[in-house]
Design an enzyme around this catalytic site. Structure first.
Site, PDB file in Angstrom:
ATOM      1  N   ASP A 286       0.862  -1.174   0.000  1.00  0.00           N
ATOM      2  CA  ASP A 286       0.000   0.000   0.000  1.00  0.00           C
ATOM      3  C   ASP A 286       0.904   1.231   0.000  1.00  0.00           C
ATOM      4  O   ASP A 286       2.124   1.156   0.186  1.00  0.00           O
ATOM      5  CB  ASP A 286      -0.940  -0.025   1.223  1.00  0.00           C
ATOM      6  CG  ASP A 286      -2.157   0.866   1.015  1.00  0.00           C
ATOM      7  OD1 ASP A 286      -3.155   0.680   1.720  1.00  0.00           O
ATOM      8  OD2 ASP A 286      -2.095   1.753   0.129  1.00  0.00           O
TER       9      ASP A 286
HETATM   10  C1  GLC Z   1      -4.352   4.380  -0.161  1.00  0.00           C
HETATM   11  C2  GLC Z   1      -5.217   3.228   0.290  1.00  0.00           C
HETATM   12  C3  GLC Z   1      -5.354   2.135  -0.741  1.00  0.00           C
HETATM   13  C4  GLC Z   1      -5.288   2.744  -2.131  1.00  0.00           C
HETATM   14  C5  GLC Z   1      -3.879   3.276  -2.312  1.00  0.00           C
HETATM   15  C6  GLC Z   1      -3.701   3.989  -3.660  1.00  0.00           C
HETATM   16  O1  GLC Z   1      -3.615   4.881   0.921  1.00  0.00           O
HETATM   17  O2  GLC Z   1      -4.895   2.605   1.535  1.00  0.00           O
HETATM   18  O3  GLC Z   1      -6.599   1.472  -0.488  1.00  0.00           O
HETATM   19  O4  GLC Z   1      -5.574   1.757  -3.119  1.00  0.00           O
HETATM   20  O5  GLC Z   1      -3.487   4.154  -1.268  1.00  0.00           O
HETATM   21  O6  GLC Z   1      -4.466   5.153  -3.691  1.00  0.00           O
END
Ligand code: GLC
Length: 740
Positions: A286
């Site tokens: 993430d």
């Molecule tokens: C965010 C979220 C995740 C998302 C990613 C890209 O912090 O936790 O669910 O897909 O970053 O935006």
């Protein structure tokens, strides 16, 4: 005779070799053997820097000359979010035509509940208990996103959530692993279609692996403490279902699991995902989660974070750049095995090959998609089926002949709020409830008053006009709830009440004596006991998406009948949290009837009932369904055998409608205490007035298997109860046994 044999063997060998080459060439471009050979060929020609480039993902910023130069250099394997279709196409053109090895980019996007056509938020979709319709919505999202040059959706989010203080409950399928598994598989299949390399398929990304929804205190990004039996019996289940549905990628979570960051956890990422589940796609971290292992107090510094994330099996680093900054030195110093780099790149390239990116997809024309009438019809149906009727004293449905209708509340006319959290794109076709009601009745018969400018509005200045609108009308539709910005990421709430002066506004309108129907929009369960007590009816619409307006109008006037069922328990007060239906009995189970009801020494509160405001699976209709005749056959089933649980459902009301019939079981004793109820099946049926139907669920004892203290997945000989019920707190039960 040997020469002949040798000759024969040689001839046969050559023939077989030719046959093998022919078969390989004849295989579809994404045939397994073909892909592995092509990966090996490419990998063998890549420099270490190019390999680590593939493991690096950046947010899609402006396509500057610097970014174009980096793409040519092979600095990035993937970009995500924010770009235009034209920028995506240009970035792919540079990568596939001007870089040394012409490796296509993997372009990701948070397509969470639609791309151009905005569907209800996932928690709302889950309330439909209609996986097939959810799959169709995901299929539309895939088609629209692929047309815009996106290969990869960071979805489905399948984090089981039992704590509505956690704002990301909005993005998942609620508290139950069985329902969440059905939704996870449906969305995965919707995105990936029959063939991942099809031009209208995109790769799913199952997130956030794993346990994120168990954040302590419902506080986002907080630690989680999850014993392995709970991890396997609850939190891992929907991820496994998505894996079984063929999910191409996973995303590692921000949280620690029992002290180990999920992004550095070899147990979940290697033992479970790779060894047990044989997953061969890619895992992306993430956002910044690799670098955050330092802030967790786990990694000593960025280089250590990179080393431990790669060792754990996180192949692609989102946003932070520790792999690029430190992996070459770690390899040179002999700390990082280059074979781990090769394995990571192999997994990344495998997803790119499977998507068809090397076979034309990367050069496909891209354009901005438009919502088709079919897409909008699915969005409307899903918004209808997602909406849950929580109370109705008969005020609903309203007659379309009503002389005048008051519509009150800022959420009656706020496109961004009805589209909900993570609706980053689309929404051009969003129709608000106010617009839909005016369309249905004509502008003269609808009077609108905002009442409050928003949930943070501390002025009662708008109340008088709202009360006046109510007084001059025959009924009031009062829209209450949370703005979209109050749920989703980083939106944990310590209170669950309707924010601000909304309860006061409701009370002021209730005092007019007019029928008041509350339509609640929110990204989580909220607490509104007094509001519900003071009005005639309550519909929970979550964030219903683009067609939320027409869907609500359909339900208000009875052109559609509410059939949504809660995918999550609604507490009476935040003080009851965590509260969920599949809880353990305890040694002193509380009860509402019998001697236990008055026994002080029971697991309950002295200041509020132990029961929820509304239980998991609950929802009303405009008709009435009666349940009877629950039977298990055979009542004694051998371990490994199959059995059926059936019940009779009758529509005893005046309207035809859908009913979501639910099957629950309870193992009464065993190698560990088991939940008092567990959802094991559900079926959405449609009954005309007076019609009755026997619904039969077919199971084997494997459906009752669970991970036991010895970490074995097994069913056990024991006594059981089964319910065929309208929700998790009612229904008739029958007993049965599993025997050796
Ligand atoms: C965010 C979220 C995740 C998302 C990613 C890209 O912090 O936790 O669910 O897909 O970053 O935006």
């Amino acid at each position: 005779m040997i020469p002949l044999r040798i000759g024969a063997i040689a001839g046969a060998g050559a023939l077989l070799a030719c046959l093998a080459i022919y078969l390989r060439a004849a295989q579809a471009p994404d045939g397994p053997r073909d892909i592995e050979a092509r990966i090996s060929d490419l990998l063998g020609r890549m420099t270490l820097e190019e390999k680590i480039g593939q493991m690096s993902q950046a947010p899609f910023g402006p396509l500057t000359d610097q970014v174009k130069a980096e793409i040519r250099q092979g600095r990035w394997g993937s970009f995500f979010n924010a770009a235009s279709p034209a920028d995506r196409a240009e970035a792919q053109r540079i990568a596939t035509q001007e870089s040394r090895l012409h490796i296509p980019l993997l372009i990701g996007q948070d397509v969470i509940h639609g791309y151009e056509t905005v569907f209800p938020i996932p928690l709302g979709q889950s309330a439909s208990w209609d996986p097939e319709l959810v799959r169709q919505a995901a299929r539309i999202a895939a088609r629209e996103a692929a047309q815009a040059g996106i290969d990869w959706a960071f979805s489905p989010m399948v984090d089981v959530a039992r704590d509505p203080r956690w704002g990301r409950i909005a993005e998942g399928a609620g508290e139950d692993p069985y329902l969440a598994s059905a939704m996870a598989a449906a969305i995965t299949r919707g995105y990936q279609g029959e063939r991942l390399s099809a031009p209208d398929s995109i790769a799913a990304c199952v997130k956030h692996y794993v346990g994120y929804g168990a954040a302590e205190g419902g506080r986002d990004y907080n630690a989680t403490w999850i014993p392995e039996v709970l991890l396997r019996n609850v939190y891992l289940k929907p991820f496994h279902a998505a894996r079984e549905a063929g999910a191409a990628t996973f995303m590692s979570a921000f949280n620690t699991i029992n002290g180990i960051p999920a992004t550095g956890d070899e147990f979940t990422l290697r033992q479970v995902l790779r060894q047990e589940w044989k997953f061969d796609g890619l895992v992306v971290s993430d956002y910044n989660a690799v670098r955050e292992m330092v802030a967790h107090g786990y990694a000593a510094e960025d280089a250590d974070a990179a080393l431990r994330a790669i060792r754990a099996g996180v192949e692609m680093e989102m946003f932070s750049t520790t792999y690029w900054d430190h992996a070459p030195k770690l390899v040179a110093a002999g700390k990082l095995d280059p074979k781990l780099i090769d394995q990571a790149v192999r997994d990344i390239l495998r997803v790119k090959f499977r998507l068809g990116l090397f076979d034309g997809r990367a050069a496909a024309p891209v354009s901005a998609p438009k919502s088709t009438p079919e897409a909008l019809a699915i969005a409307r149906q899903l918004a209808v089926e997602s909406t849950v009727l929580l109370k109705n004293d008969g005020a609903l449905p309203l007659r379309k002949s009503i002389a005048k209708l008051a519509v009150v509340g800022f959420l009656a006319d706020s496109k961004v709020d009805q589209n909900g959290t993570w609706a980053m794109t689309g929404g051009a076709t969003t129709i608000t409830p106010l617009a839909a009601l005016r369309q249905a009745l004509g502008p003269r018969r609808v009077v609108y008053a905002q009442g409050l400018k928003g949930s943070a509005d501390t002025s009662r200045g708008g109340f008088a006009a709202a009360v006046e609108a109510a007084r001059s009308s025959d009924a009031v539709l009062l829209f209450l709830g949370e703005e979209a910005a109050m749920s989703g990421e980083a939106t944990s709430r310590a209170y669950l009440d309707l924010p601000g002066l909304q309860p006061e506004l409701a009370a002021a309108l209730a005092k007019t004596g007019k029928p008041v129907i509350v339509i609640l929009m929110a990204g989580r369960p909220t607490t509104f006991h007094e509001v519900a007590a003071g009005v005639n009816a309550v519909l929970y619409g979550w964030a219903p998406g683009a067609m939320g307006g027409p869907a609500i109008a359909d339900l208000i006037f009875g052109d559609a009948v509410p059939s949504g069922r809660l995918p999550v328990t609604f507490p009476r007060t935040v003080g009851q949290v965590p509260i969920y239906y599949d809880h353990l009995s305890t040694g002193r189970p509380p009860a509402l009837t019998g001697p236990a009801a008055t026994d002080k020494y029971r697991s309950k509160y002295i200041d509020v009932s132990f029961t929820p405001e509304y239980p998991f699976g609950y929802g009303l209709s405009y008709t009435k369904f009666d349940y009877s005749g629950v039977r298990v056959s055979p009542a004694e089933v051998k371990l490994g055998g199959s059995f059926t649980v059936s019940g009779e459902i009758a529509n005893t009301g005046e309207r035809e409608a859908d009913e979501v019939v639910q099957l629950y079981t309870h193992q009464m004793a065993g190698s560990e205490a088991r939940p008092v109820r567990e959802l094991k099946g559900f079926e959405r049926i449609h009954l005309k007035p007076g019609e009755k139907r026997t619904v039969t669920f077919r199971l084997t004892t494997d459906d009752l298997a669970f991970w036991n203290p010895e970490m074995k997945l097994a069913a056990e000989p024991a006594a059981f109860e089964a319910w065929v019920a309208p929700d998790s707190a009612s229904g008739e039960k029958a007993s049965f046994r599993i025997v050796k």
